[in-house]
Write an enzyme that holds these catalytic residues in place. Structure first.
Site, PDB file in Angstrom:
ATOM      1  N   SER A 111      -8.902   0.107  -8.258  1.00 24.56           N
ATOM      2  CA  SER A 111      -7.465   0.355  -8.347  1.00 24.56           C
ATOM      3  C   SER A 111      -7.137   0.584  -9.820  1.00 24.56           C
ATOM      4  O   SER A 111      -7.856   0.092 -10.699  1.00 24.56           O
ATOM      5  CB  SER A 111      -6.677  -0.851  -7.828  1.00 24.56           C
ATOM      6  OG  SER A 111      -5.314  -0.782  -8.192  1.00 24.56           O
ATOM      7  N   TYR A 126      -4.942 -10.202  -8.221  1.00 22.61           N
ATOM      8  CA  TYR A 126      -5.473  -8.910  -7.771  1.00 22.61           C
ATOM      9  C   TYR A 126      -6.091  -8.161  -8.948  1.00 22.61           C
ATOM     10  O   TYR A 126      -7.208  -7.632  -8.849  1.00 22.61           O
ATOM     11  CB  TYR A 126      -4.342  -8.097  -7.148  1.00 22.61           C
ATOM     12  CG  TYR A 126      -4.749  -6.751  -6.594  1.00 22.61           C
ATOM     13  CD1 TYR A 126      -5.347  -6.657  -5.334  1.00 22.61           C
ATOM     14  CD2 TYR A 126      -4.510  -5.573  -7.291  1.00 22.61           C
ATOM     15  CE1 TYR A 126      -5.699  -5.421  -4.803  1.00 22.61           C
ATOM     16  CE2 TYR A 126      -4.853  -4.335  -6.771  1.00 22.61           C
ATOM     17  CZ  TYR A 126      -5.454  -4.267  -5.531  1.00 22.61           C
ATOM     18  OH  TYR A 126      -5.806  -3.039  -5.010  1.00 22.61           O
TER      19      TYR A 126
END
Length: 244
Positions: free
Chosen positions: A142, A156
């Site tokens: 990501s 995250y």
């Protein structure tokens, strides 16, 4: 470029989103595919939608459990004889993602899913790839693994940053043994993970961000490269989204 006929791909998080779209593209290119996820019923629906016939297999596994990750690779190898391509796509985020909201339990959940699960699958598949001196691992990361930001959240981002380091280290350790590791860093994608945003995502916003098929096409592009070509990383974002 090579074709993917007679190549075997394992895709984690294959029941929806990027994983499902990637499985579809692999099948279209002639590969044999195993999709994995924690929800057997979800996988069954995915198999029905993909209509891959004998070239498609599903296996329910929670890759945050090392034994289940090992079982996944063993089942794929039993079914199709080998694993040529591993796509680590399983990922997770939570609504309470700000640092002050994290607990030891939610931190562990985020890191185990976004980092540990990928490690367990990579560790399980590595011996056979090294024995053949041929293997491709594609980790769906990501932009939160490149730029720490509140949108992704501390846990995250930490997991995705760790996945980046893990990928780079393995690629450099085993580059002379036929192993290639690619990290793909997408910006915002219209997938079910958006439902876990602290604030609801509007239909207008979803319409202008990446689609699962966009990332699936990038995955297949990487997989189609001949063995002497290594793409360490790719950043893919919606055109309007900044990247600095």
């Amino acid at each position: 470029m090579q074709n993917l006929k007679n190549r075997v791909a394992v895709v984690t998080g294959g029941g929806s989103g990027v994983g499902l779209a990637t499985a579809k593209r692999f099948l279209e290119e002639g590969a044999q595919v195993v999709i994995a996820g924690r929800d057997a019923a979800k996988l069954a629906k995915a198999v029905e939608s993909l209509q891959g016939g004998a070239k498609l297999h599903s296996f329910a596994a929670d890759v945050t459990d090392t034994k289940q990750a090992q079982a996944l690779i063993a089942e794929a190898t039993r079914k199709f004889g080998k694993v040529d391509i591993l796509v680590n796509n399983a990922g997770l985020n939570i609504k309470q993602r700000a640092f002050r909201e994290l607990t030891p339990e939610s931190w562990n959940q985020l890191v185990r899913t976004n980092l540990d699960g990928a490690f367990y699958c990579m560790s399980a598949v590595l011996p056979q790839m090294l024995a053949r001196k041929d293997g491709l691992i594609i980790n769906i990361n990501s932009v939160s693994g490149k730029r720490g930001n509140p949108l992704g959240g501390a846990g995250y981002c930490a997991g995705k940053f760790g996945l980046d380091g893990l990928s780079s280290c393995l690629a450099n350790e085993e580059r002379e043994n036929g192993l290639r590791v690619t990290s793909i860093f997408p910006g915002e994608i219209d997938t079910p993970i958006l439902d876990e945003r602290p604030n609801p995502v509007s239909a207008e916003h979803r319409a202008k961000i990446l689609k699962p098929e966009d990332i699936a096409n990038v995955v297949v592009f990487v997989a189609l490269q001949p063995p002497h070509v290594h793409i360490p990383e790719l950043i893919v974002k919606p055109n309007w989204q900044g990247y600095m």
